[in-house]
Design a protein around this motif. Structure first.
Motif, PDB file in Angstrom:
ATOM      1  N   ASP A  58     -86.481 -35.474  15.773  1.00  0.00           N
ATOM      2  CA  ASP A  58     -86.436 -34.433  14.762  1.00  0.00           C
ATOM      3  C   ASP A  58     -85.123 -34.594  14.020  1.00  0.00           C
ATOM      4  OD1 ASP A  58     -85.571 -31.159  14.341  1.00  0.00           O
ATOM      5  OD2 ASP A  58     -87.454 -31.904  13.534  1.00  0.00           O
ATOM      6  N   ASN A  59     -85.179 -35.103  12.816  1.00  0.00           N
ATOM      7  CA  ASN A  59     -83.950 -35.421  12.094  1.00  0.00           C
ATOM      8  C   ASN A  59     -83.092 -34.187  11.760  1.00  0.00           C
ATOM      9  OD1 ASN A  59     -84.271 -38.223  12.132  1.00  0.00           O
ATOM     10  ND2 ASN A  59     -85.534 -38.205  10.298  1.00  0.00           N
TER      11      ASN A  59
ATOM     12  N   PRO B 124     -87.199 -48.584  16.851  1.00  0.00           N
ATOM     13  CA  PRO B 124     -86.822 -49.904  16.359  1.00  0.00           C
ATOM     14  C   PRO B 124     -85.620 -49.853  15.423  1.00  0.00           C
ATOM     15  CG  PRO B 124     -88.621 -49.035  15.054  1.00  0.00           C
ATOM     16  CD  PRO B 124     -88.353 -48.018  16.140  1.00  0.00           C
ATOM     17  N   LYS B 125     -85.000 -51.008  15.278  1.00  0.00           N
ATOM     18  CA  LYS B 125     -84.083 -51.170  14.176  1.00  0.00           C
ATOM     19  C   LYS B 125     -84.927 -51.287  12.919  1.00  0.00           C
ATOM     20  CE  LYS B 125     -80.270 -53.368  16.643  1.00  0.00           C
ATOM     21  NZ  LYS B 125     -79.335 -54.519  16.715  1.00  0.00           N
ATOM     22  N   SER B 126     -84.304 -51.270  11.765  1.00  0.00           N
ATOM     23  CA  SER B 126     -85.027 -51.287  10.512  1.00  0.00           C
ATOM     24  C   SER B 126     -86.038 -52.428  10.458  1.00  0.00           C
ATOM     25  CB  SER B 126     -84.041 -51.420   9.349  1.00  0.00           C
ATOM     26  OG  SER B 126     -84.727 -51.484   8.123  1.00  0.00           O
ATOM     27  N   GLY B 127     -87.293 -52.092  10.169  1.00  0.00           N
ATOM     28  CA  GLY B 127     -88.318 -53.105  10.033  1.00  0.00           C
ATOM     29  C   GLY B 127     -88.993 -53.522  11.312  1.00  0.00           C
TER      30      GLY B 127
ATOM     31  N   ASP C 138     -73.997 -43.465   9.765  1.00  0.00           N
ATOM     32  CA  ASP C 138     -74.941 -43.408   8.656  1.00  0.00           C
ATOM     33  C   ASP C 138     -76.380 -43.362   9.156  1.00  0.00           C
ATOM     34  OD1 ASP C 138     -72.791 -45.715   6.960  1.00  0.00           O
ATOM     35  OD2 ASP C 138     -72.891 -43.544   6.714  1.00  0.00           O
ATOM     36  N   SER C 139     -76.621 -43.978  10.279  1.00  0.00           N
ATOM     37  CA  SER C 139     -77.960 -43.962  10.856  1.00  0.00           C
ATOM     38  C   SER C 139     -77.855 -44.116  12.367  1.00  0.00           C
ATOM     39  CB  SER C 139     -78.847 -45.061  10.272  1.00  0.00           C
ATOM     40  OG  SER C 139     -78.321 -46.340  10.582  1.00  0.00           O
TER      41      SER C 139
ATOM     42  N   TYR D  39     -73.230 -47.973  10.972  1.00  0.00           N
ATOM     43  CA  TYR D  39     -72.813 -47.694   9.611  1.00  0.00           C
ATOM     44  C   TYR D  39     -73.540 -48.625   8.655  1.00  0.00           C
ATOM     45  CZ  TYR D  39     -69.077 -45.065  11.847  1.00  0.00           C
ATOM     46  OH  TYR D  39     -68.375 -44.173  12.609  1.00  0.00           O
ATOM     47  N   SER D  40     -73.769 -48.171   7.442  1.00  0.00           N
ATOM     48  CA  SER D  40     -74.517 -48.947   6.451  1.00  0.00           C
ATOM     49  C   SER D  40     -73.883 -50.301   6.196  1.00  0.00           C
ATOM     50  CB  SER D  40     -74.610 -48.173   5.138  1.00  0.00           C
ATOM     51  OG  SER D  40     -75.278 -46.950   5.317  1.00  0.00           O
TER      52      SER D  40
END
Length: 123
Positions: free
Chosen positions: A73-74, A52-55, A30-31, A102-103
């Motif tokens: 580049d996504n 970074p990880k989220s945040g 997912d990410s 995964y989410s």
């Protein structure tokens, strides 16, 4: 299985620049986030830069701050490491690392390494 294709290394003179690329394919996470490591002659592998990880914040080794930039580049699932003002001590094999998650379990990452690319800084 995630496939990584790493490219962009080579021979460059001191003060020069290079851009390393790492393209990922065949994944279902997912990410993901990119990290770059390097291993110089007779040295252990070290972290150069990491998304970074989220945040969180992007992390750079002190030795490369203000000279190297990590980006992505996504649409093409490609990670980059732009290296400027290169020094002889930057000579190393550079490895990209893809960390997928995964989410449902965002803190559980699976790491896949690129094959490495040689960067030699010499006049």
């Amino acid at each position: 299985e995630v496939q990584l294709v790493e490219s962009g290394g080579g021979l460059v003179q001191p003060g020069g620049s290079l851009r390393l690329s790492c393209e990922a394919s065949e994944f279902k996470f997912d990410s993901y986030r990119w990290s770059w490591y390097r291993q110089g002659p007779g040295k252990e592998r070290e972290l150069v830069a990491a998304e970074p990880k989220s945040g969180g914040h992007t992390v750079y080794a002190d030795s490369v701050k203000d000279r190297f930039t990590i980006s992505r580049d996504n649409p093409t699932n490609t990670g980059y490491l732009v290296m400027k003002s290169l020094k002889s001590e930057d000579t190393a094999v550079y490895y990209c690392k893809f960390s997928g998650s995964y989410s449902a379990l965002p803190d559980l990452e699976r790491d896949i390494w690129g094959q490495g690319t040689q960067v030699t800084v010499s006049s």
